[in-house]
Scaffold this motif. Structure first.
Motif, PDB file in Angstrom:
ATOM      1  N   GLY A  87       0.690  -1.253   0.065  1.00 19.32           N
ATOM      2  CA  GLY A  87      -0.049   0.056   0.109  1.00 19.32           C
ATOM      3  C   GLY A  87       0.951   1.316   0.040  1.00 19.32           C
ATOM      4  O   GLY A  87       0.428   2.319  -0.793  1.00 19.32           O
ATOM      5  N   MET A  88       1.957   1.292   0.682  1.00 15.41           N
ATOM      6  CA  MET A  88       2.827   2.435   0.931  1.00 15.41           C
ATOM      7  C   MET A  88       3.592   2.750  -0.464  1.00 15.41           C
ATOM      8  O   MET A  88       3.735   3.760  -0.907  1.00 15.41           O
ATOM      9  CB  MET A  88       3.875   2.300   1.957  1.00 15.41           C
ATOM     10  CG  MET A  88       3.097   2.356   3.423  1.00 15.41           C
ATOM     11  SD  MET A  88       4.483   2.159   4.758  1.00 15.41           S
ATOM     12  CE  MET A  88       5.288   3.765   4.672  1.00 15.41           C
ATOM     13  N   ARG A  89       3.923   1.619  -0.966  1.00 12.96           N
ATOM     14  CA  ARG A  89       4.530   1.796  -2.450  1.00 12.96           C
ATOM     15  C   ARG A  89       3.580   2.302  -3.273  1.00 12.96           C
ATOM     16  O   ARG A  89       3.912   3.150  -4.396  1.00 12.96           O
ATOM     17  CB  ARG A  89       5.111   0.381  -3.013  1.00 12.96           C
ATOM     18  CG  ARG A  89       5.475   0.456  -4.293  1.00 12.96           C
ATOM     19  CD  ARG A  89       6.410  -0.668  -4.988  1.00 12.96           C
ATOM     20  NE  ARG A  89       6.865  -0.681  -6.224  1.00 12.96           N
ATOM     21  CZ  ARG A  89       7.607   0.190  -6.803  1.00 12.96           C
ATOM     22  NH1 ARG A  89       8.497   0.908  -6.032  1.00 12.96           N
ATOM     23  NH2 ARG A  89       8.078   0.122  -7.964  1.00 12.96           N
ATOM     24  N   GLU A  90       2.242   1.706  -3.341  1.00 10.72           N
ATOM     25  CA  GLU A  90       1.352   2.206  -4.215  1.00 10.72           C
ATOM     26  C   GLU A  90       0.878   3.759  -4.083  1.00 10.72           C
ATOM     27  O   GLU A  90       0.932   4.487  -5.069  1.00 10.72           O
ATOM     28  CB  GLU A  90      -0.033   1.468  -4.150  1.00 10.72           C
ATOM     29  CG  GLU A  90      -0.118   0.221  -4.731  1.00 10.72           C
ATOM     30  CD  GLU A  90       0.038   0.140  -6.316  1.00 10.72           C
ATOM     31  OE1 GLU A  90      -0.392   1.218  -6.994  1.00 10.72           O
ATOM     32  OE2 GLU A  90       0.951  -0.754  -6.851  1.00 10.72           O
TER      33      GLU A  90
ATOM     34  N   LYS B 288      12.980   7.433  -1.546  1.00 13.29           N
ATOM     35  CA  LYS B 288      14.166   6.384  -1.690  1.00 13.29           C
ATOM     36  C   LYS B 288      13.826   5.245  -1.407  1.00 13.29           C
ATOM     37  O   LYS B 288      14.085   4.165  -1.780  1.00 13.29           O
ATOM     38  CB  LYS B 288      15.331   6.934  -0.894  1.00 13.29           C
ATOM     39  CG  LYS B 288      15.808   8.123  -1.441  1.00 13.29           C
ATOM     40  CD  LYS B 288      17.075   8.827  -0.826  1.00 13.29           C
ATOM     41  CE  LYS B 288      17.647  10.120  -1.426  1.00 13.29           C
ATOM     42  NZ  LYS B 288      18.750  10.622  -0.583  1.00 13.29           N
ATOM     43  N   ALA B 289      12.864   4.912  -0.361  1.00 14.51           N
ATOM     44  CA  ALA B 289      12.623   3.592   0.346  1.00 14.51           C
ATOM     45  C   ALA B 289      11.981   2.484  -1.046  1.00 14.51           C
ATOM     46  O   ALA B 289      12.250   1.377  -0.716  1.00 14.51           O
ATOM     47  CB  ALA B 289      11.597   3.628   1.372  1.00 14.51           C
ATOM     48  N   TYR B 290      11.311   3.243  -1.685  1.00 15.39           N
ATOM     49  CA  TYR B 290      10.567   2.311  -2.552  1.00 15.39           C
ATOM     50  C   TYR B 290      10.933   2.671  -4.164  1.00 15.39           C
ATOM     51  O   TYR B 290      10.369   2.389  -5.005  1.00 15.39           O
ATOM     52  CB  TYR B 290       8.912   2.459  -2.724  1.00 15.39           C
ATOM     53  CG  TYR B 290       8.497   2.170  -1.169  1.00 15.39           C
ATOM     54  CD1 TYR B 290       8.259   0.795  -0.995  1.00 15.39           C
ATOM     55  CD2 TYR B 290       8.124   3.192  -0.367  1.00 15.39           C
ATOM     56  CE1 TYR B 290       7.871   0.467   0.306  1.00 15.39           C
ATOM     57  CE2 TYR B 290       7.544   2.680   0.933  1.00 15.39           C
ATOM     58  CZ  TYR B 290       7.598   1.406   1.213  1.00 15.39           C
ATOM     59  OH  TYR B 290       6.950   0.910   2.555  1.00 15.39           O
ATOM     60  N   ASP B 291      12.281   3.592  -4.241  1.00  9.09           N
ATOM     61  CA  ASP B 291      12.751   3.797  -5.355  1.00  9.09           C
ATOM     62  C   ASP B 291      11.896   4.346  -6.397  1.00  9.09           C
ATOM     63  O   ASP B 291      11.706   4.017  -7.633  1.00  9.09           O
ATOM     64  CB  ASP B 291      13.281   2.508  -6.075  1.00  9.09           C
ATOM     65  CG  ASP B 291      14.461   3.002  -7.256  1.00  9.09           C
ATOM     66  OD1 ASP B 291      14.858   3.823  -7.227  1.00  9.09           O
ATOM     67  OD2 ASP B 291      14.529   1.870  -8.270  1.00  9.09           O
ATOM     68  N   VAL B 292      11.229   5.470  -5.817  1.00  4.00           N
ATOM     69  CA  VAL B 292      10.055   6.133  -6.734  1.00  4.00           C
ATOM     70  C   VAL B 292      10.776   7.623  -6.961  1.00  4.00           C
ATOM     71  O   VAL B 292      11.066   8.298  -5.982  1.00  4.00           O
ATOM     72  CB  VAL B 292       8.898   5.977  -5.984  1.00  4.00           C
ATOM     73  CG1 VAL B 292       7.710   7.064  -7.020  1.00  4.00           C
ATOM     74  CG2 VAL B 292       8.356   4.861  -6.027  1.00  4.00           C
TER      75      VAL B 292
END
Length: 516
Positions: free
Chosen positions: A150-153, A241-245
């Motif tokens: 959910g956080m990446r989305e 940075k945590a999800y490379d976005v």
């Protein structure tokens, strides 16, 4: 209402409460657990004499739960006989942790009660408790997976995923970034003045004098300005940075591209023009040079003459701290040149490098051939687990197994799978092994002429070849990074070849110092 099972009165009862760090978990969760546990205790004629409480702590990390660990420690002192939890998942969400710590409590004579779940005795109770633990473990793993997904989305949609907001930006009801019109002028002020060449210190003074504050409500400092200047969110770029976005234009820009580029150019110029710390010398022998009189570590110091010229020395740490050592200070350049020259004369010679390459290759091969202690431990653990599994299987085949053993078998099979995976992972690790020719080639890169030596070169050969240096007012002893065994072996080889003048590896170099 189902009839409650009778618990013998008079037993000393303690309670364990915990709530996690989720947004729905608050101090009210503790109150709810306490209310149910106290009600259960009253129904069974018990009194809770002490509480262990972990606040805002995940159920997965048992080692980090201080109150939980204190409860386990107190159980070994036999301070209580019963512990009550609200539900199984308050105790642990991992079956392995649950089994380990429940066994510790049982060994200490402590029984666990649950206020909001049935406490069934006998084999059925063990099965039921195992099911509840499995459910709690599944819930924990599923929740973590869903949260990350959910956080990446959210990150891919450019939404804020943590509570911190950069100064000048806020979020709407959908957690999308919008400009905070109250603080955005502060950001524009910082960028405009910095791009115009004003110093960070001057900008900070003006901001603090105006009563302005950072996003956390603190006063500005010199570190605040470069951090703001480098934050790409201020010209519209969303970065997680945590999800490379990274999404350009996902945030409304507070400053335009022209101001951003001018500020970045000024930031680069400031870094290039920043003066080196000339008042601090680079002491190449730090941590390796010891006083030969009192064995204290020598320390780098500086002094000035009447013309205010700076001189650098190594001084005995004992003497510098007011001790009684009489060791004289030695000039930094003198000490370092003596060591560098000794390395070049004793080690950096083609014939010595040949011997050194042999010694390094032999030491490397000996290290490779040594048994892997981690592998040995895993293999021993795996053998123990498999032995226990076979014993349980034999009991099942003989018809003497209980439901407790069946639950234990499942746990052991899980441990076996984990250990197999860990062993397979170790097979993929292959430490690099250099052959003798490659080692010799690398060592020969240190063979340069004296006029090519730089401070960086001196530092590298000191770090590479020197282990320890002891110095008095009359001599210097340099211990090279070479074991006595290797040096002795080379010496024996040289003697066996009847080469009385043959070169062998040098372990220690002794240098006489001229009295001054």
């Amino acid at each position: 209402m189902a009839r409650k099972k009778k618990v013998s009165p008079g037993n000393r009862l303690v309670a364990y409460y915990r709530y996690s760090g989720g947004s729905q978990q608050t101090e009210q969760s503790i109150e709810g657990q306490r209310r149910d546990c106290e009600a259960y205790a009253r129904q069974h004629g018990l009194t809770i004499v002490h509480e262990y409480i972990d606040r805002h702590i995940s159920g997965r990390g048992v080692e980090s739960r201080l109150a939980f660990q204190q409860m386990i420690a107190d159980s070994s002192k036999h301070l209580f006989d019963l512990v009550i939890c609200w539900k199984t998942d308050r105790f642990a969400r991992n079956r392995y942790d649950s089994a380990v710590y429940k066994k510790k409590l049982r060994d200490n004579g402590v029984r666990i009660l649950y206020a909001a779940e049935s406490s069934v005795e006998g084999p059925e109770g063990i099965i039921l408790e195992g099911l509840m633990e499995s459910l709690a473990e599944y819930y924990s793993a599923e929740l973590a997976q869903k949260m990350r997904r959910g956080m990446r989305e959210s990150a891919l949609k450019g939404k804020a995923i943590n509570p911190n907001r950069p100064l000048g930006l806020t979020t709407d009801e959908h957690k999308r970034f919008i400009i905070d019109e109250k603080n955005a002028p502060t950001i524009r002020f910082i960028f405009e003045h910095y791009a115009a060449g004003e110093s960070s210190a001057s900008i900070v003074d003006q901001l603090n004098a105006a009563g302005l504050r950072t996003s956390k409500g603190n006063s500005f400092n010199k570190c605040s300005i470069p951090r703001i200047i480098q934050n790409e969110a201020y010209h519209g770029v969303y970065i997680c940075k945590a999800y490379d976005v990274r999404i350009d234009g996902a945030i409304p820009a507070i400053i335009d591209d022209d101001l951003w580029k001018r500020a970045q150019k000024m930031l680069t110029l400031n870094k290039q023009h920043r003066a080196p710390h000339s008042s601090h010398a680079d002491y190449l022998l730090s941590g390796k040079l010891f006083c030969g009189c009192c064995h204290s570590l020598m320390r780098g110091i500086s002094g000035h003459n009447c013309r205010n010229d700076v001189y650098y020395y190594y001084a005995c740490g004992n003497k510098a701290d007011g001790g009684t050592c009489k060791k004289k200070n030695i000039p930094k350049d003198v000490a370092e040149n003596l060591v560098v020259n000794a390395i070049c004369e004793n080690i950096l010679r083609p014939d010595t490098l040949e011997d050194l390459a042999d010694a390094i290759a032999a030491a490397q091969q000996a290290d490779v051939n040594q048994p892997d202690p981690e592998r040995a431990m895993l293999e021993q653990n795996l053998a123990d687990v498999r032995r226990k599994i076979n014993n349980i299987i034999e009991s099942i085949e003989n018809g003497t197994a209980s439901s407790r053993l069946s639950a234990r078998l499942a746990d052991l099979e899980q441990q076996e799978s984990t250990l197999n995976y860990q062993l397979e992972s170790l097979k993929e690790v292959h430490p690099p092994v250099l052959d003798r020719e490659r080692i010799l080639f690398l060592l020969e890169q240190f063979l340069i002429s004296p006029n090519e030596r730089t401070e960086d070169y001196n530092r590298r050969i000191i770090d590479t070849f020197v282990n320890r240096i002891e110095i008095t007012d009359t001599e210097m002893l340099i211990y090279f990074n070479l074991s006595e065994a290797s040096a002795s072996e080379k010496q024996k080889k040289s003697q066996s070849n009847n080469c009385s003048t043959g070169n062998h590896l040098v372990r220690v170099a002794r240098i006489e110092l001229t009295a001054s």
